[in-house]
Design a protein around this motif. Sequence first.
Motif, PDB file in Angstrom:
ATOM      1  N   LEU A 124      -5.058   2.829   4.271  1.00 29.26           N
ATOM      2  CA  LEU A 124      -3.701   2.946   3.732  1.00 29.26           C
ATOM      3  C   LEU A 124      -3.671   3.823   2.483  1.00 29.26           C
ATOM      4  CD1 LEU A 124      -2.662  -0.779   4.194  1.00 29.26           C
ATOM      5  CD2 LEU A 124      -1.552   1.165   5.307  1.00 29.26           C
ATOM      6  N   LEU A 160      -2.558   6.801  10.542  1.00 26.26           N
ATOM      7  CA  LEU A 160      -3.077   5.437  10.584  1.00 26.26           C
ATOM      8  C   LEU A 160      -2.872   4.873  11.985  1.00 26.26           C
ATOM      9  CD1 LEU A 160      -1.788   4.038   7.163  1.00 26.26           C
ATOM     10  CD2 LEU A 160      -4.059   4.945   7.709  1.00 26.26           C
ATOM     11  N   PRO A 163      -5.827   1.013   9.469  1.00 23.38           N
ATOM     12  CA  PRO A 163      -5.271   0.777   8.123  1.00 23.38           C
ATOM     13  C   PRO A 163      -6.268   0.279   7.087  1.00 23.38           C
ATOM     14  CG  PRO A 163      -3.758  -0.011   9.798  1.00 23.38           C
ATOM     15  CD  PRO A 163      -5.012   0.362  10.518  1.00 23.38           C
TER      16      PRO A 163
END
Length: 341
Positions: free
Chosen positions: A274, A285, A185
């Motif tokens: 992200l 992710l 992420p």
Amino acid sequence: MEFLMEYAGFLAKTVTLVAAILVLLVAFASVRGRGRGKGSGQLNVVHLNDFYKTLHQRLEQAVLDKDLLKQQRKVEAKAAKLAKKQGLAAKPRLFVLDFDGDIKASATDSLRHEITALLSMATAADEVVLRLESGGGMVHSYGLASSQLARVRQAGIPLTVCVDKVAASGGYMMACIGNRIISAPFAILGSIGVVAQLPNVHRLLKKHEIDFEVLTAGEYKRTLTVFGENTDKGREKFQEDLEITHELFKGFVARYRPQLNIDEIATGEVWLGLAAQGKLLVDDLQTSDEYLAERAKSAELYQLHYAEKKSLQERVGLAASLTLDRLILSWWSRLYQQRFW
């Protein structure tokens, strides 16, 4: 005083003897190393399923009581015996590679041999996973590294690239070749741009009446220099070369990831995982640990690493370099108090 003189003499003899032995060892290693070219390394293969199994069993030993653990082992042994008897179809293979890139993409030396090895037996039913970490570097170096990965795609073998920390600039040039890009992420991705910079001390030399001559054959053999006088024409040509390289970079990324809006993301900016997913720079992710642990349930995982045999001089030099790197990193961290976020 006489004792100290004798001790100093003994110490001098000892140091001389040790130094002589070291010189002989270096000379011997040098003689042995002559004629030994590249390709004298070794391919190391680790069965990662065994690694994950060992982790699981070690946790069971610590958590379960002896009777329950014994019962668990019997169930596992019975299941393994039944699977062998029934002759279940072999699991697909997954080959794991690691690339930790410096500015020169030095890890390419190992990557090329690892890919050559796996291509000798991998099929379209298998998968290659590259755990990639690189902030980029020299254009030609990362161009070669990317070309090595392209061999996997050309062979029709699925390629998955996992980015846990950073794949920027030349690092993303490599990552984009993957059929699938998986990012943590908060990994850093992007930086599809080109940069070049150099100091110029011509005015300083001129101030101290020092001449520096630059002789060339060819109008653009030198555009910008460190010591010579730079011209507007030279700067324009240098910028033109950067633009050409950038266009080639953009075209390369667009070829492997046509879903990207290349003009929107090829600005030299970087994004965390992200946000990168929203820009279609990555597909999913997930950390590489999570992905590989999950794949180990249905595939046989093999980690490949090709290591060149190093001479004594190279090992000593590497140790000194690593020590210096640690000292510099320690100093840098203290200076900025590790406030990188």
